[in-house]
Design a protein around this motif. Structure first.
Motif, PDB file in Angstrom:
ATOM      1  N   PRO A   1     -14.794   4.418  17.474  1.00  0.00           N
ATOM      2  CA  PRO A   1     -13.800   3.513  16.856  1.00  0.00           C
ATOM      3  C   PRO A   1     -14.259   2.009  16.704  1.00  0.00           C
ATOM      4  N   LEU A   2     -15.211   1.918  16.088  1.00  0.00           N
ATOM      5  CA  LEU A   2     -15.777   0.471  15.891  1.00  0.00           C
ATOM      6  C   LEU A   2     -16.177   0.183  14.491  1.00  0.00           C
ATOM      7  N   GLY A   3     -15.246   0.705  13.468  1.00  0.00           N
ATOM      8  CA  GLY A   3     -15.591   0.383  12.218  1.00  0.00           C
ATOM      9  C   GLY A   3     -14.256   0.916  11.478  1.00  0.00           C
ATOM     10  N   GLY A   4     -14.286   1.090  10.202  1.00  0.00           N
ATOM     11  CA  GLY A   4     -12.988   1.575   9.447  1.00  0.00           C
ATOM     12  C   GLY A   4     -13.089   1.475   8.074  1.00  0.00           C
ATOM     13  N   PHE A   5     -12.278   2.025   7.449  1.00  0.00           N
ATOM     14  CA  PHE A   5     -12.173   1.783   5.797  1.00  0.00           C
ATOM     15  C   PHE A   5     -10.869   2.206   5.398  1.00  0.00           C
ATOM     16  N   CYS A   6     -10.579   1.524   4.198  1.00  0.00           N
ATOM     17  CA  CYS A   6      -9.437   1.895   3.461  1.00  0.00           C
ATOM     18  C   CYS A   6      -9.687   2.123   2.003  1.00  0.00           C
ATOM     19  N   ASP A   7      -9.644   3.360   1.919  1.00  0.00           N
ATOM     20  CA  ASP A   7      -9.984   3.925   0.434  1.00  0.00           C
ATOM     21  C   ASP A   7      -8.910   3.749  -0.484  1.00  0.00           C
ATOM     22  N   ILE A   8      -9.103   2.719  -1.506  1.00  0.00           N
ATOM     23  CA  ILE A   8      -8.032   2.545  -2.379  1.00  0.00           C
ATOM     24  C   ILE A   8      -8.503   3.122  -3.749  1.00  0.00           C
ATOM     25  N   ALA A   9      -7.560   3.798  -4.497  1.00  0.00           N
ATOM     26  CA  ALA A   9      -7.858   4.612  -5.718  1.00  0.00           C
ATOM     27  C   ALA A   9      -8.432   3.412  -7.033  1.00  0.00           C
ATOM     28  N   GLY A  10      -9.497   3.701  -7.492  1.00  0.00           N
ATOM     29  CA  GLY A  10     -10.122   2.895  -8.353  1.00  0.00           C
ATOM     30  C   GLY A  10     -10.143   1.696  -8.286  1.00  0.00           C
ATOM     31  N   MET A  11     -10.931   1.483  -6.830  1.00  0.00           N
ATOM     32  CA  MET A  11     -11.514   0.055  -6.452  1.00  0.00           C
ATOM     33  C   MET A  11     -12.378  -0.597  -7.613  1.00  0.00           C
TER      34      MET A  11
ATOM     35  N   ILE B   1     -16.253   2.291 -11.548  1.00  0.00           N
ATOM     36  CA  ILE B   1     -17.290   3.588 -11.543  1.00  0.00           C
ATOM     37  C   ILE B   1     -16.403   4.792 -10.362  1.00  0.00           C
ATOM     38  N   ASP B   2     -15.359   4.271  -9.745  1.00  0.00           N
ATOM     39  CA  ASP B   2     -14.643   5.064  -8.858  1.00  0.00           C
ATOM     40  C   ASP B   2     -13.803   6.221  -9.568  1.00  0.00           C
ATOM     41  N   GLU B   3     -14.207   7.430  -9.611  1.00  0.00           N
ATOM     42  CA  GLU B   3     -13.488   8.398 -10.313  1.00  0.00           C
ATOM     43  C   GLU B   3     -11.756   8.501  -9.918  1.00  0.00           C
ATOM     44  N   VAL B   4     -10.887   8.523 -11.020  1.00  0.00           N
ATOM     45  CA  VAL B   4      -9.722   8.320 -10.732  1.00  0.00           C
ATOM     46  C   VAL B   4      -8.841   9.554 -11.187  1.00  0.00           C
ATOM     47  N   ALA B   5      -8.308  10.453 -10.575  1.00  0.00           N
ATOM     48  CA  ALA B   5      -7.337  11.441 -11.192  1.00  0.00           C
ATOM     49  C   ALA B   5      -6.386  11.062 -12.028  1.00  0.00           C
ATOM     50  N   PRO B   6      -6.029  11.897 -12.850  1.00  0.00           N
ATOM     51  CA  PRO B   6      -4.998  11.317 -13.960  1.00  0.00           C
ATOM     52  C   PRO B   6      -3.547  10.938 -13.141  1.00  0.00           C
ATOM     53  N   GLU B   7      -3.203  11.497 -12.275  1.00  0.00           N
ATOM     54  CA  GLU B   7      -2.024  10.969 -11.539  1.00  0.00           C
ATOM     55  C   GLU B   7      -2.002   9.698 -10.532  1.00  0.00           C
ATOM     56  N   GLU B   8      -3.531   9.338 -10.458  1.00  0.00           N
ATOM     57  CA  GLU B   8      -3.722   7.945  -9.563  1.00  0.00           C
ATOM     58  C   GLU B   8      -3.952   6.859 -10.722  1.00  0.00           C
ATOM     59  N   LYS B   9      -4.027   7.298 -11.947  1.00  0.00           N
ATOM     60  CA  LYS B   9      -4.295   6.398 -13.024  1.00  0.00           C
ATOM     61  C   LYS B   9      -3.166   4.916 -13.030  1.00  0.00           C
ATOM     62  N   PRO B  10      -2.105   5.132 -13.020  1.00  0.00           N
ATOM     63  CA  PRO B  10      -1.110   3.940 -12.989  1.00  0.00           C
ATOM     64  C   PRO B  10      -1.246   3.210 -11.702  1.00  0.00           C
ATOM     65  N   TYR B  11      -2.072   3.830 -10.622  1.00  0.00           N
ATOM     66  CA  TYR B  11      -1.830   3.009  -9.347  1.00  0.00           C
ATOM     67  C   TYR B  11      -3.313   2.406  -9.093  1.00  0.00           C
ATOM     68  N   ALA B  12      -4.318   2.536 -10.093  1.00  0.00           N
ATOM     69  CA  ALA B  12      -5.549   2.310  -9.860  1.00  0.00           C
ATOM     70  C   ALA B  12      -5.695   0.825  -9.543  1.00  0.00           C
ATOM     71  N   MET B  13      -6.616   0.481  -8.792  1.00  0.00           N
ATOM     72  CA  MET B  13      -6.652  -0.854  -8.408  1.00  0.00           C
ATOM     73  C   MET B  13      -7.553  -1.877  -9.593  1.00  0.00           C
ATOM     74  N   VAL B  14      -8.494  -1.127 -10.146  1.00  0.00           N
ATOM     75  CA  VAL B  14      -9.267  -1.817 -11.310  1.00  0.00           C
ATOM     76  C   VAL B  14      -8.395  -2.334 -12.150  1.00  0.00           C
ATOM     77  N   ASP B  15      -7.300  -1.520 -12.506  1.00  0.00           N
ATOM     78  CA  ASP B  15      -6.385  -1.818 -13.889  1.00  0.00           C
ATOM     79  C   ASP B  15      -5.119  -2.774 -13.534  1.00  0.00           C
ATOM     80  N   LYS B  16      -5.151  -3.219 -12.048  1.00  0.00           N
ATOM     81  CA  LYS B  16      -4.116  -4.156 -11.798  1.00  0.00           C
ATOM     82  C   LYS B  16      -4.423  -5.555 -12.162  1.00  0.00           C
ATOM     83  N   PRO B  17      -3.628  -6.519 -12.161  1.00  0.00           N
ATOM     84  CA  PRO B  17      -3.837  -7.834 -12.573  1.00  0.00           C
ATOM     85  C   PRO B  17      -4.965  -8.517 -11.506  1.00  0.00           C
ATOM     86  N   TRP B  18      -5.467  -9.617 -12.093  1.00  0.00           N
ATOM     87  CA  TRP B  18      -6.791 -10.127 -11.053  1.00  0.00           C
ATOM     88  C   TRP B  18      -6.210 -10.619  -9.800  1.00  0.00           C
TER      89      TRP B  18
END
Length: 393
Positions: free
Chosen positions: A63-73, A76-93
């Motif tokens: 327990p000396l690390g960690g990660f938060c995996d956000i869809a479409g960070m 090049i991050d593969e995004v499932a069709p249902e994740e597309k509206p919530y992809a980080m890369v498509d959000k405002p800057w």
């Protein structure tokens, strides 16, 4: 509390620090309508996990690390069709930058809270204290010496205040020390105040050998005086006046942390040399292993204010280190987002449409190289903390 309990407690503090850093990313991502696939504390084999909504939460063996995996960070991050509206890369800057800053902000907030607790509970270093070099005792200056030391031979006594060196003001003991270290083999004139009376004292400064931060040995001057800490060096605050005091001390710690982060590359040779027997500088970088060991020493002596100050310092270090504008650090991702914004602004001036997300494949060589550097550096410091640890006591 025993040493090993202190080590475990500080390691727990590190785990909580990292966990809250990742929770900072997680909470902002969720607030900005992004999808978090996984939220894990630690690395290595999975101890347990559970799914709630669209997120898998879990704990790993170390327990000396960690990660938060956000869809479409990234693009090049593969995004499932249902994740597309919530992809980080498509959000405002601004939402992407806010999410990337979530961990840094959390570390800064933790540091502030810890310092506030210390300010109210036991007190913080008082910036208005009188730090004039005051002699607590005189000593010899080499390991095998038997004399009273150069300062004592010149007539300097405990309680004397050293105000000048060769006519130059020395506001603090460290200022005096730096000047003396630069004058091996010389005779210096100290302005000494005793019982309110000032007098000049000439002291012969012998040349002595002292370890340097890069693992070498330097010839410096020393006169054999131990500093007496001012009685008002620590000031305890009330619930209200602790607020500005906490912010003020936070600024001092952040400034010192910036200097510490900038000095890391120059200190690497000294850390490597310490693995093979060279003396380890007290200011050299430490891993979580070394920090936990010192945490154990401090807890064993029940110096809880120092214990908490170390945790605050750790949080400030993580915050500022993560802001370095190189991938895979948060600062590297923030730099890419800001570059996209600046690029598209320039395109807009030319009547062109936005170019879309940056091509992260072009950054992969830099990302891999930086990751390798961090892993090698981490391994070196861990080995040094095992074979030649820094000791406070």
């Amino acid at each position: 509390m025993g040493y090993f309990a202190g080590v475990a407690l500080f390691a727990l503090g590190i785990a909580l620090t990292i966990g809250l850093h990742e929770w900072g990313h997680y909470s902002v991502a969720r607030a900005c309508d992004m999808r978090v696939r996984r939220f894990f504390i630690g690395f290595g084999p999975t101890v347990f996990q559970f799914t709630r909504g669209h997120t898998v939460y879990g704990l790993k063996a170390v327990p000396l690390g960690g990660f938060c995996d956000i869809a479409g960070m990234t693009a090049i991050d593969e995004v499932a069709p249902e994740e597309k509206p919530y992809a980080m890369v498509d959000k405002p800057w601004w939402a992407r930058v806010a999410t990337l800053l979530g961990g840094v902000t959390m570390n800064l907030l933790i540091g502030l809270i810890v310092l506030y607790i210390v300010a109210v509970g036991s007190g913080l270093p008082n910036p208005k204290a009188d730090f004039t070099a005051t002699v607590a005792e005189t000593t010899c200056v080499t390991p095998d010496c038997t004399d009273a030391g150069p300062a004592a031979a010149a007539g300097i006594k405990p309680g004397d205040r050293i105000l000048q060196v060769n006519g130059q003001d020395v506001p603090t003991f460290m200022d005096m020390r730096e000047l003396i270290m630069g004058k091996p083999g010389e005779t210096v004139t100290l302005q000494v105040e005793r019982d309110g009376v000032r007098q000049d004292v000439q002291v012969d400064v012998p040349a002595v050998e002292r370890p340097t931060e890069d693992g070498g040995i330097a010839t410096v001057g020393a006169i054999g005086v131990v500093n007496q800490k001012p009685k008002d060096a620590i000031k305890q605050y009330g619930l209200i006046d602790a607020v500005p005091a906490t912010f003020s001390f936070t600024g001092q710690m952040l400034s010192a942390t910036v200097q510490g982060v900038a000095a890391i590359p120059a200190q690497v040779p000294g850390v490597v040399a310490s693995i093979f027997g060279a003396e380890r500088s007290e200011s050299s970088p430490m891993s979580v292993v070394g920090a936990s060991r010192i945490g154990g020493e401090v807890a064993e002596r029940e110096q809880w204010a120092t214990f908490l100050l170390m945790l605050a310092s750790l949080n400030f270090f993580l915050a500022l280190f993560n802001l370095i504008p190189l991938p895979p650090l948060d600062g590297g991702h923030i730099a890419v987002v800001l570059w996209e914004k600046l690029r598209d602004w320039g395109r807009g001036l030319r009547g062109l449409a936005p170019a879309g997300p940056a091509d992260y494949t072009k950054l992969m060589p830099l990302t891999i190289a930086m990751t390798a550097v961090l892993l090698v550096f981490g391994a070196i410091v861990i080995v040094a903390d095992i074979v030649n640890p820094i000791r406070l006591f």
